[in-house]
Design an enzyme around this catalytic site. Structure first.
Site, PDB file in Angstrom:
ATOM      1  N   SER A 257     -45.782  27.488  84.412  1.00  0.00           N
ATOM      2  CA  SER A 257     -44.475  26.965  84.825  1.00  0.00           C
ATOM      3  C   SER A 257     -43.427  28.029  85.088  1.00  0.00           C
ATOM      4  CB  SER A 257     -43.953  25.995  83.764  1.00  0.00           C
ATOM      5  OG  SER A 257     -43.841  26.632  82.509  1.00  0.00           O
TER       6      SER A 257
ATOM      7  N   GLU B 132     -27.247  21.800  81.463  1.00  0.00           N
ATOM      8  CA  GLU B 132     -27.598  22.428  80.193  1.00  0.00           C
ATOM      9  C   GLU B 132     -28.744  23.389  80.458  1.00  0.00           C
ATOM     10  OE1 GLU B 132     -31.027  20.359  81.013  1.00  0.00           O
ATOM     11  OE2 GLU B 132     -28.983  19.554  81.211  1.00  0.00           O
TER      12      GLU B 132
ATOM     13  N   LYS C 162     -38.235  24.982  87.805  1.00  0.00           N
ATOM     14  CA  LYS C 162     -36.936  24.309  87.719  1.00  0.00           C
ATOM     15  C   LYS C 162     -36.273  24.123  89.077  1.00  0.00           C
ATOM     16  CE  LYS C 162     -36.700  23.883  83.173  1.00  0.00           C
ATOM     17  NZ  LYS C 162     -36.654  22.562  82.514  1.00  0.00           N
TER      18      LYS C 162
END
Length: 381
Positions: free
Chosen positions: A367, A110, A88
């Site tokens: 990830s 969000e 991210k």
């Protein structure tokens, strides 16, 4: 996986379906991004941060014991080793830099699993911006560690108590909030979702994963390119970034969705959160509630470019169950000493089915790390 053009379309998907009050804001962001992405100074500044702050390039780790057990060559792209613990941060640093370039003083975001929220709070602290993160009440409870991290970094975390109290509703509330603060705040989208230019912009910020992995595979593999490139998919940002590095090769691209939140597999065309894509819907066209053991995949849709890749036959999308995911977390931990995030374990769960031809080479994007899921895993295992 190129520029979707002024309409922001990937085939028949994408676009910009927002209230009139946000049309101008979206256009301004697109213009600013196009200008920044063509500016070597911006690109160099971002690359410098990714190297010195995030720790890029992340390594490509051969999963030696697991490979031997499966009869394949499995390589792990280690986004779990990036600062904040997931992919991210790649996208958020890009958007935060863009916000500063545009003169914005705050970020609105969000989050589901909390990793995007942590990355947003981190970038806000780094650049001296305010951050407001919306998170479903259910996710606040099951991702308490990440909620604490966000607040420690100075972000305001707003629990969302409407609807399913998960990622879909957090996204809705965040976008509503953005309507009132668009002059001073930039919406920091966490995935390849939302109105144009977000699906394209987020993919471009995340393509660093695929570009790095392409170079690393060229060194690691005799054929230079793996037979399979596999990543988990909710909205699909880590998969989009990974696929971008291999879409022009012969590698088979596989996105792995949660069985209860499979937009590409079980969805139908619809519009949600400003974009036309595939969403879980009932017979009346109402968005249905998604389910996943992983909060980051608990979303009823998928990014528009993924649907386009599916329709072209360039990528395929499959699903795995919660039980398979738990098994994958344990298997990786006990063979390689790596505790994966529940989201990432979806991709591994599909590989563990043993359907791949013997001798295949497989790139798996890991990830995120599983620290945030330890409390849930203690209850489930």
């Amino acid at each position: 996986m190129g520029d979707p053009g002024p309409l922001g379309r990937f085939g028949e998907y994408g676009g910009r379906y927002v209230p009139e009050s946000l049309v101008g804001a979206c256009r301004e962001i697109e213009e600013a991004f196009r200008d920044a992405w063509a500016d070597p100074a911006f690109r160099n500044q971002l690359a410098g941060l990714l190297a010195t702050y995030v720790g890029r390039p992340t390594p490509l780790t051969p999963a030696l014991r697991l490979s031997a057990e499966l009869g394949v060559t499995l390589l792990l792209k280690r986004e779990d080793l990036a600062h904040t613990g997931s992919h991210k941060i790649n996208n958020v640093l890009g958007q935060a830099l863009l916000a500063k370039r545009m003169g914005r003083t705050a970020l609105v975001a969000e989050t589901g699993a909390g990793q995007h929220g942590v990355a947003t709070a981190t970038a806000a602290a780094l650049f001296g911006l305010r951050a407001t993160v919306f998170m479903g009440e259910r996710d606040v409870e099951r991702q308490a560690l990440n909620v604490f991290r966000m607040r420690m970094l100075g972000a305001e975390v707003v629990p969302v108590r409407t609807g399913s109290r998960t990622l879909k509703d957090a996204t809705s509330e965040a976008m509503r909030h953005w309507v009132g603060v668009a002059d001073e705040a930039m919406y920091c989208m966490g995935s390849v979702l939302g109105p144009s230019p977000y699906p394209w912009m987020v993919r471009e910020f995340q393509r660093v994963i695929g570009d790095e992995a392409r170079r690393q595979c060229a060194t690691e593999l005799p054929a230079a390119v793996p037979d399979y490139v596999v990543a988990c998919v909710g909205g699909g940002s880590n998969a989009a970034g990974t696929f971008a590095g291999f879409v022009d090769t012969g590698a088979q691209l596989v996105g792995v969705e949660a069985e209860g939140g499979a937009g590409a597999t079980d969805g139908s065309p619809g519009i949600l959160h400003g974009v036309r894509s595939m969403f879980l819907q009932d017979d009346d066209g109402q968005v249905a509630e998604a389910h996943s053991i992983a909060a980051g995949l608990d979303y009823p849709g998928i990014g528009p470019e993924h649907v386009h890749l599916r329709d072209l036959g360039r990528a395929r999308y499959v699903t795995v169950s919660d039980a398979e995911v738990l098994e994958a977390v344990v298997r990786l931990a006990r063979t390689e000493g790596i505790v994966a995030a529940l989201e990432s374990a979806h991709a591994l769960a599909w590989i563990l089915r043993g359907e791949l031809p013997a001798g295949s080479t497989v790139l798996l994007t890991l990830s995120g790390r599983g620290d945030k899921d330890i409390s849930a895993l203690r209850e489930l295992l």
